[in-house]
Design a protein around this motif. Structure first.
Motif, mmCIF file in Angstrom:
data_model
loop_
_atom_site.group_PDB
_atom_site.id
_atom_site.type_symbol
_atom_site.label_atom_id
_atom_site.label_comp_id
_atom_site.label_asym_id
_atom_site.label_seq_id
_atom_site.Cartn_x
_atom_site.Cartn_y
_atom_site.Cartn_z
ATOM 1 N N SER A 1 0.819 -1.209 0.000
ATOM 2 C CA SER A 1 0.000 0.000 0.000
ATOM 3 C C SER A 1 0.856 1.263 0.000
ATOM 4 O O SER A 1 0.407 2.318 -0.461
ATOM 5 C CB SER A 1 -0.925 0.011 1.221
ATOM 6 N N ILE B 1 -6.928 10.269 -2.826
ATOM 7 C CA ILE B 1 -7.614 8.978 -2.757
ATOM 8 C C ILE B 1 -7.569 8.274 -4.101
ATOM 9 O O ILE B 1 -7.307 7.068 -4.185
ATOM 10 C CB ILE B 1 -9.071 9.178 -2.287
ATOM 11 N N MET C 1 -5.701 4.731 -4.775
ATOM 12 C CA MET C 1 -6.466 3.581 -5.239
ATOM 13 C C MET C 1 -5.889 3.027 -6.538
ATOM 14 O O MET C 1 -5.725 1.812 -6.697
ATOM 15 C CB MET C 1 -7.933 3.977 -5.446
ATOM 16 N N THR D 1 -6.417 -3.472 -2.102
ATOM 17 C CA THR D 1 -7.776 -2.982 -2.367
ATOM 18 C C THR D 1 -8.752 -4.113 -2.644
ATOM 19 O O THR D 1 -9.934 -3.848 -2.857
ATOM 20 C CB THR D 1 -7.767 -2.023 -3.560
ATOM 21 N N MET E 1 -9.234 -2.695 3.736
ATOM 22 C CA MET E 1 -8.678 -1.490 3.124
ATOM 23 C C MET E 1 -9.784 -0.566 2.629
ATOM 24 O O MET E 1 -9.821 0.625 2.948
ATOM 25 C CB MET E 1 -7.754 -1.883 1.972
ATOM 26 N N THR E 2 -10.691 -1.109 1.838
ATOM 27 C CA THR E 2 -11.703 -0.265 1.184
ATOM 28 C C THR E 2 -12.714 0.299 2.186
ATOM 29 O O THR E 2 -13.084 1.468 2.102
ATOM 30 C CB THR E 2 -12.436 -1.072 0.111
ATOM 31 N N SER F 1 -12.187 0.811 5.330
ATOM 32 C CA SER F 1 -11.505 1.757 6.213
ATOM 33 C C SER F 1 -11.422 3.153 5.600
ATOM 34 O O SER F 1 -11.232 4.134 6.314
ATOM 35 C CB SER F 1 -10.088 1.264 6.523
ATOM 36 N N ILE F 2 -11.534 3.244 4.281
ATOM 37 C CA ILE F 2 -11.542 4.540 3.611
ATOM 38 C C ILE F 2 -12.969 5.038 3.404
ATOM 39 O O ILE F 2 -13.277 6.214 3.633
ATOM 40 C CB ILE F 2 -10.804 4.453 2.260
ATOM 41 N N LEU G 1 -15.122 8.465 5.382
ATOM 42 C CA LEU G 1 -15.596 9.492 4.460
ATOM 43 C C LEU G 1 -17.099 9.695 4.597
ATOM 44 O O LEU G 1 -17.584 10.821 4.737
ATOM 45 C CB LEU G 1 -15.246 9.113 3.017
ATOM 46 N N SER H 1 -13.522 7.561 -6.378
ATOM 47 C CA SER H 1 -13.346 8.978 -6.077
ATOM 48 C C SER H 1 -14.542 9.804 -6.535
ATOM 49 O O SER H 1 -14.988 10.709 -5.826
ATOM 50 C CB SER H 1 -12.072 9.498 -6.741
ATOM 51 N N SER I 1 -17.438 9.338 -4.197
ATOM 52 C CA SER I 1 -17.182 10.044 -2.939
ATOM 53 C C SER I 1 -17.452 11.536 -3.097
ATOM 54 O O SER I 1 -18.025 12.179 -2.202
ATOM 55 C CB SER I 1 -15.735 9.815 -2.503
#
Length: 225
Positions: free
Chosen positions: A25, A77, A81, A97, A102-103, A105-106, A110, A214, A217
């Motif tokens: 990562s 981000i 990614m 990913t 991982m995913t 946690s992001i 957000l 992205s 988001s």
């Protein structure tokens, strides 16, 4: 030994009970030369052009929310990614990913920050989003319930969409690769051609999925502003 189809994606490589697969990562920081941060170079100009292009793309989606810090966050981000998705295509590099660790946690922080900001700062607008314009009065309670559920599952859909798309291609390549020792020469050549085409497809998917994550988001954040 592979106990099931998905065990190949487990972060099982460890030293002294510490999983080292997740180092992929942050491997991109080690690839960049030290002079990238000090003197202009082709890598620096390339990244500068990419950032300018992404800034123009995201500026349209963000609307009134054109804060430079927000723009920097979403561009970071996207680049993170894409880097993790693309590096997972190389042999012996763990695709971080492809795991919800991982995913999610992001996506979850957000979404939580968007919801907290929206309900505390723009409470009236958040209530307006629960009932789309033109909804009949008899359907309003159901629309509120449906919109509430759709808002709650957004972090899950963000995380699962990315991890599922990354796992699907890798799993297909793994299944095809495991049959290489048991098939004839002609079928082997055909399988190699198909795997080469799948690798091209996976390269495109690694870019597209980072962009989709992205963009979604940004769209979720623009609703609360």
């Amino acid at each position: 030994m592979m106990t099931n189809l998905f065990s190949t994606f487990d972060p099982s490589t460890d030293i002294m009970n510490l999983s080292i697969n997740w180092l992929s990562s942050i491997m991109g920081f080690f690839i960049l030369p030290a002079t990238y941060w000090l003197t202009p170079s082709r890598i620096m100009f390339t990244m500068h052009n990419i950032n300018n292009y992404l800034y123009k793309e995201f500026k349209v989606l963000m609307g009134n929310m054109k804060s430079s810090m927000n723009m920097l966050m979403f561009i970071s981000i996207l680049l993170m990614m894409v880097m993790n998705n693309f590096m997972g295509l190389f042999p012996y590099i763990f695709t971080s990913t492809s795991h919800l660790t991982m995913t999610l946690s992001i996506a979850l922080p957000l979404w939580t920050s968007f919801m907290l900001y929206g309900w505390f700062i723009n409470t009236n607008k958040m209530f307006v989003h629960l009932v789309p314009q033109g909804t009949p009065s008899i359907l309003m309670p159901f629309m509120v319930l449906i919109e509430t559920i759709s808002n709650i599952i957004r972090p899950c859909t963000l995380a699962v969409r990315l991890s599922a798309n990354m796992i699907a291609g890798h799993l297909l390549l793994t299944l095809m690769g495991n049959t290489g020792a048991t098939i004839s020469y002609k079928l082997l050549m055909m399988m190699l051609i198909i795997q080469f085409l799948l690798m091209i497809l996976e390269s495109a998917v690694s870019l597209i999925q980072g962009y989709v994550f992205s963009v979604l988001s940004i769209l979720y954040s623009s609703e609360v502003n």
